[in-house]
Design a protein around this motif. Structure first.
Motif, PDB file in Angstrom:
ATOM      1  N   UNK A 213      63.911  30.593  23.900  1.00 25.62           N
ATOM      2  CA  UNK A 213      65.272  30.374  23.402  1.00 25.62           C
ATOM      3  C   UNK A 213      65.990  31.712  23.278  1.00 25.62           C
ATOM      4  N   UNK A 214      65.284  32.705  22.745  1.00 22.91           N
ATOM      5  CA  UNK A 214      65.864  34.038  22.642  1.00 22.91           C
ATOM      6  C   UNK A 214      66.305  34.565  23.994  1.00 22.91           C
ATOM      7  N   UNK A 215      65.484  34.342  25.017  1.00 19.96           N
ATOM      8  CA  UNK A 215      65.835  34.777  26.364  1.00 19.96           C
ATOM      9  C   UNK A 215      67.091  34.090  26.877  1.00 19.96           C
ATOM     10  N   UNK A 216      67.206  32.798  26.620  1.00 15.42           N
ATOM     11  CA  UNK A 216      68.393  32.054  27.052  1.00 15.42           C
ATOM     12  C   UNK A 216      69.630  32.529  26.288  1.00 15.42           C
ATOM     13  N   UNK A 217      69.470  32.782  24.980  1.00 12.27           N
ATOM     14  CA  UNK A 217      70.584  33.317  24.194  1.00 12.27           C
ATOM     15  C   UNK A 217      71.017  34.680  24.722  1.00 12.27           C
ATOM     16  N   UNK A 218      70.025  35.514  25.026  1.00 15.99           N
ATOM     17  CA  UNK A 218      70.328  36.835  25.563  1.00 15.99           C
ATOM     18  C   UNK A 218      71.050  36.763  26.891  1.00 15.99           C
ATOM     19  N   UNK A 219      70.625  35.839  27.728  1.00 17.75           N
ATOM     20  CA  UNK A 219      71.268  35.673  29.035  1.00 17.75           C
ATOM     21  C   UNK A 219      72.731  35.264  28.875  1.00 17.75           C
ATOM     22  N   UNK A 220      72.994  34.359  27.949  1.00 17.77           N
ATOM     23  CA  UNK A 220      74.377  33.937  27.719  1.00 17.77           C
ATOM     24  C   UNK A 220      75.202  35.064  27.107  1.00 17.77           C
ATOM     25  N   UNK A 221      74.581  35.843  26.232  1.00 16.15           N
ATOM     26  CA  UNK A 221      75.279  36.981  25.636  1.00 16.15           C
ATOM     27  C   UNK A 221      75.693  37.985  26.706  1.00 16.15           C
ATOM     28  N   UNK A 222      74.804  38.234  27.649  1.00 15.27           N
ATOM     29  CA  UNK A 222      75.114  39.163  28.740  1.00 15.27           C
ATOM     30  C   UNK A 222      76.267  38.625  29.578  1.00 15.27           C
ATOM     31  N   UNK A 223      76.235  37.332  29.878  1.00 17.76           N
ATOM     32  CA  UNK A 223      77.290  36.747  30.706  1.00 17.76           C
ATOM     33  C   UNK A 223      78.648  36.814  30.013  1.00 17.76           C
ATOM     34  N   UNK A 224      78.641  36.857  28.669  1.00 18.72           N
ATOM     35  CA  UNK A 224      79.883  36.929  27.893  1.00 18.72           C
ATOM     36  C   UNK A 224      80.175  38.345  27.407  1.00 18.72           C
ATOM     37  N   UNK A 225      79.387  39.313  27.880  1.00 19.10           N
ATOM     38  CA  UNK A 225      79.548  40.727  27.536  1.00 19.10           C
ATOM     39  C   UNK A 225      79.489  40.955  26.021  1.00 19.10           C
ATOM     40  N   UNK A 226      78.463  40.403  25.422  1.00 18.02           N
ATOM     41  CA  UNK A 226      78.176  40.612  24.003  1.00 18.02           C
ATOM     42  C   UNK A 226      77.030  41.601  23.887  1.00 18.02           C
ATOM     43  N   UNK A 227      77.262  42.716  23.177  1.00 17.92           N
ATOM     44  CA  UNK A 227      76.225  43.742  23.019  1.00 17.92           C
ATOM     45  C   UNK A 227      75.217  43.400  21.940  1.00 17.92           C
TER      46      UNK A 227
END
Length: 821
Positions: A86-100
């Motif tokens: 789940x953390x990996x999926x959250x991280x992937x979405x954060x990257x796609x939305x340019x969230x540091x």
């Protein structure tokens, strides 16, 4: 320092500017030096990046992202690998939305069932919460951005959270409330930590040198960034001294000036600021690297399927009388309950996610194979009674083989910023259960809520499934459990007492005025119920399956425990084996047992698997308040393996050599703690535990109100206008609840009623500064016209300074442009 050369190029003003936000969600940038802003976003169970007006209460919509099950739900999976996925999926979405920086996970302990934010936290047990958090962090940070564990620390109530002083002894602080954070730092390697709003033993947490310097930095060797909760800074310079790098949101540079002046007058050294700047720069540069690489939009369908799998892993089967579940093929069911049509799938407040898609039960029925006779709402979502809806539901229920009854708590009941009023389901839902049970006894109740509820109605239902808050795909996941496509494998990450009065913190929650006293000490959750031998509805770690498991052949050595589990049922399934340890010595008070390990394992029907759960550095330790460090008591320890804290299948003893530390307690002074019966601890005993006098818990109504007093305290202010304003706010809250506008009423309670006066400045992004707050306080304290005049003068002064600064900025840009030409 890693970025010494870059820091040497900065002016003092530029360094100070990096210590607070640029706006509501971004850190400051310094473009001339190639330093970009970071974007920080709420996201414990989904990214909440707001596209328009920013707020911290979840009022304005955000960019669509996957709404995964909340932490309270995932904790019931006891699946560490799932947490990392789940953390990996959250991280992937954060990257796609340019969230540091992703602001999560939340790892505060569930001290009391009524805390309004329990849905956002994992467990009542620090070891389980810590292990789940570690894996979330690893998954998030594997994508190149930063996790931000919160709220550090002892933030266990929402009411008055920005002003309450938490009174807790050092051992309880370490063993219960800091252990998960310690694991997040040492095992998870979190790059960011969020400090909490509250005070800890008289000092705001982000200024608390013992917490921030001695424990976090020195003992745990934390090298990352500490960010305040939004509006959570009290004294900015004191926070910087304690090691709090980033204040959020922006304060319009007001607190930057405080830092600059403190350096110029010698209160702090510039080297201290440089250290904080260095850590901020490292977070910026390391997290923005991923944005320089090619990145892509996330796969919405793939992430939705992951959300469904996560929910399936976490659903808990609590009752299955006569094996009513799974439903047999051809069973005719009545679907009853508002939550079937309008799912309750997440919490409320800063964690609210705008889902990419949303399943509901009625739309997923066809693919489940369940034969539906129809749907009836049965009750009104926000508690209003309706005999008509009950009659319609009963009429539908009469012709059904089984009633699927969807119940739960609404969004306004469990919310950030306030506590639940009780531990009950709404009365209109209880009335519905009663009436349906008269016409059809085959009821399967499906619960949707993020925290514990009382269940005096449980004998009226044959089946009970708890989905907690299952995220955007939770409805389909629940149907797959009901139909038998998936064998339930979740187990409770918190104890269900029979009634709220049974809870150990019943007499000390929430703190209503100055302080909240943790008189129960280390005895929260099952640590209390099992030690004090209190009957519970469902114990910690409890959960049923459609198959059965047998435990055997246990062996214990200095490294851990091994045993065998056999699936003796007729279908494959997953089992969660739990390791508990109890010290047999009576020289130091301990809970009867404590969770020290667990494993989730898949076993085919008829198969036997050998299981190993290793011991680690936390298996036998306790915190000794005399030596001020972790010690091991020399003693015999009982090693227990079970399916819950109350269902121990195997046990053995092992002798462990100790560290030889002196005994920390006098038994005669604190007998309640040695018995575990801590529900009514006296003041004398609590003072003996905390080794100091208990501070005054009531407001001093003789003193004028100050920065850290709240709007609620205007009820006894000297100013007539302030007292009238308090009555107006109270009336507005009452009236809005009366007419059914509970969400709006909650906003008043969250953002006004319990707001300290300093928060008026800290949460308005510089629109109102602290000198203007001084004017407000003059008015509140009886000098209305003098205060109003002062407020207006300070506002005029601030606007002039903004105008002058804007003109200088324009002139500077024009000059630089001319040079380039």
């Amino acid at each position: 320092m890693k970025y010494r050369r870059l820091i040497e190029k900065m002016t003092l003003e530029e360094k100070a500017s990096l210590m607070s936000g640029k706006d509501f969600w971004q850190s400051m940038d310094i473009q001339r030096l190639g330093i970009n802003s970071m974007f920080l976003s709420d996201g414990p169970h989904g990214i909440r990046k707001q596209a328009a007006a920013a707020d911290h209460l979840g009022l304005n919509p955000s960019v669509p992202s996957t709404c995964f099950p909340t932490a309270a739900t995932i904790a019931n999976s006891w699946n560490e690998e799932l947490g990392e996925k789940i953390g990996g999926f959250l991280g992937e979405e954060a990257v796609s939305l340019k969230v540091n920086v992703l602001l999560g996970p939340g790892i505060n302990m569930k001290r009391n069932p009524l805390c309004g934010r329990n849905f956002e936290y994992f467990s009542e047990d620090p070891y389980l919460a810590g292990k789940m958090a570690v894996n979330y962090i690893k998954g998030i940070q594997s994508k190149g951005i930063s996790a931000c564990v919160k709220h550090f620390a002892v933030n266990n109530q929402e009411e008055r959270r920005m002003a309450i002083d938490t009174i807790v002894d050092e051992r309880t602080l370490r063993e219960i409330y800091l252990t998960a954070f310690e694991m997040a730092v040492k095992e998870g390697g979190t790059k960011t930590i969020m400090s909490s709003y509250n005070m800890l033993n008289g000092i705001y947490t982000n200024e608390n040198l013992h917490l921030m310097r001695e424990i976090l930095r020195d003992e745990w060797c934390y090298q990352g960034v500490v960010v305040t909760d939004w509006g959570g800074s009290n004294d900015r310079v004191a926070g910087l001294i304690a090691g709090n790098e980033l204040e959020m949101p922006t304060t319009g540079e007001e607190t930057n000036i405080d830092i600059i002046n403190s350096i110029k007058n010698g209160k702090i050294k510039e080297e201290l600021l440089d250290e904080s700047v260095d850590r901020i720069l490292d977070l910026i540069f390391t997290t923005e690297e991923v944005f320089k690489q090619s990145y892509h939009d996330f796969d919405i369908d793939k992430h939705h399927r992951m959300a469904q799998f996560a929910s399936e892993e976490s659903i808990v089967l609590l009752k299955n009388e006569s094996n009513i579940l799974p439903l047999k093929t051809g069973t005719k069911v009545a679907i009853i309950g508002d939550f079937a049509k309008n799912p309750r799938y997440q919490g409320a407040g800063s964690s609210v996610v705008n889902p990419t898609k949303l399943d509901n039960t009625l739309e997923c029925l066809d693919e489940s194979g369940i034969v539906s006779l129809g749907y009836a709402a049965g009750f009104k979502r926000y508690g209003k009674k309706s005999s008509k809806l009950i009659r319609e539901a009963c009429e539908l229920a009469k012709g059904a083989d089984v009633v699927l009854l969807y119940l739960g708590l609404d969004e306004a009941t469990e919310a950030e910023g306030l506590e639940r009023q009780d531990m009950k389901l709404p009365q209109n839902q209880i009335d519905l259960i009663e009436e349906i049970s008269k016409v059809n006894s085959n009821i399967v109740a499906i619960l949707s809520c993020g925290s514990v509820v009382e269940m005096p109605w449980i004998y009226k239902v044959k089946g009970l499934l708890h989905g907690y808050l299952g995220g955007q795909a939770g409805a389909r996941a629940m149907l797959r459990i009901i139909s038998g496509d998936v064998n339930p494998s979740g187990k409770l990450a918190e104890t269900y007492p029979i009634s709220y009065e049974d809870t150990p913190s019943f007499n000390n929650f929430p703190g209503k005025e100055v302080t909240v006293e943790y008189r129960e000490g280390i005895y929260i959750g099952y640590r209390y119920y099992d030690t004090a031998d209190i009957e519970v509805l469902f114990p910690f770690g409890y959960g049923l399956s459609y198959t059965k498991f047998e435990y055997s052949d246990m062996k214990v050595n200095q490294y851990g425990v091994t045993f065998k589990i056999t699936n003796t049922g007729k279908i494959s399934g997953k089992e969660i084996a739990q390791l508990y340890v109890g010290c047999k010595s009576k020289n130091i008070f301990r809970p009867q047992k404590e969770l020290k390990g667990f494993i989730k394992i898949f076993i085919n029907e008829g198969e036997t698997k050998k299981v190993t759960i290793p011991f680690d550095d936390k298996t036998f330790r306790y915190f000794n308040v005399k030596t001020n460090k972790w010690e091991v008591e020399e003693a015999d320890y009982e090693i227990m393996v079970g399916t819950s804290s109350r269902d121990i299948k195997l046990n053995d003893n092992i002798f462990i050599e100790g560290t030889g530390a002196p005994l920390p307690y006098d038994k005669h002074k604190i007998p309640s703690y040695f018995s575990g019966k801590v529900k009514n601890v006296s003041t004398d005993e609590f003072e003996a535990l905390i080794i100091r006098r208990v501070p005054e818990a009531k407001w001093d109504r003789s003193k004028p109100l100050g920065y850290n007093d709240t709007v609620a305290q205007c009820q006894y202010a000297k100013g007539v206008v302030a007292r009238f304003a308090f009555k107006l706010i109270s009336f507005a809250y009452w009236f809005l609840r009366k007419i059914g506008k509970r969400k709006t009423a909650n906003i008043i309670m969250m953002s006004i009623y319990h707001m300290p006066f300093r928060g008026i400045s800290r949460m308005t992004g510089g629109v109102i500064n602290m000198p203007m707050v001084d004017g407000i306080l003059m008015m509140v304290n009886g000098r209305f016209f003098k205060g109003l005049n002062y407020f207006l003068k300070q506002r005029s002064k601030m606007l002039k300074e903004i105008k002058i600064k804007s003109a200088r900025t324009v002139e500077k840009i024009s000059t630089e442009a001319a040079k380039e030409r």
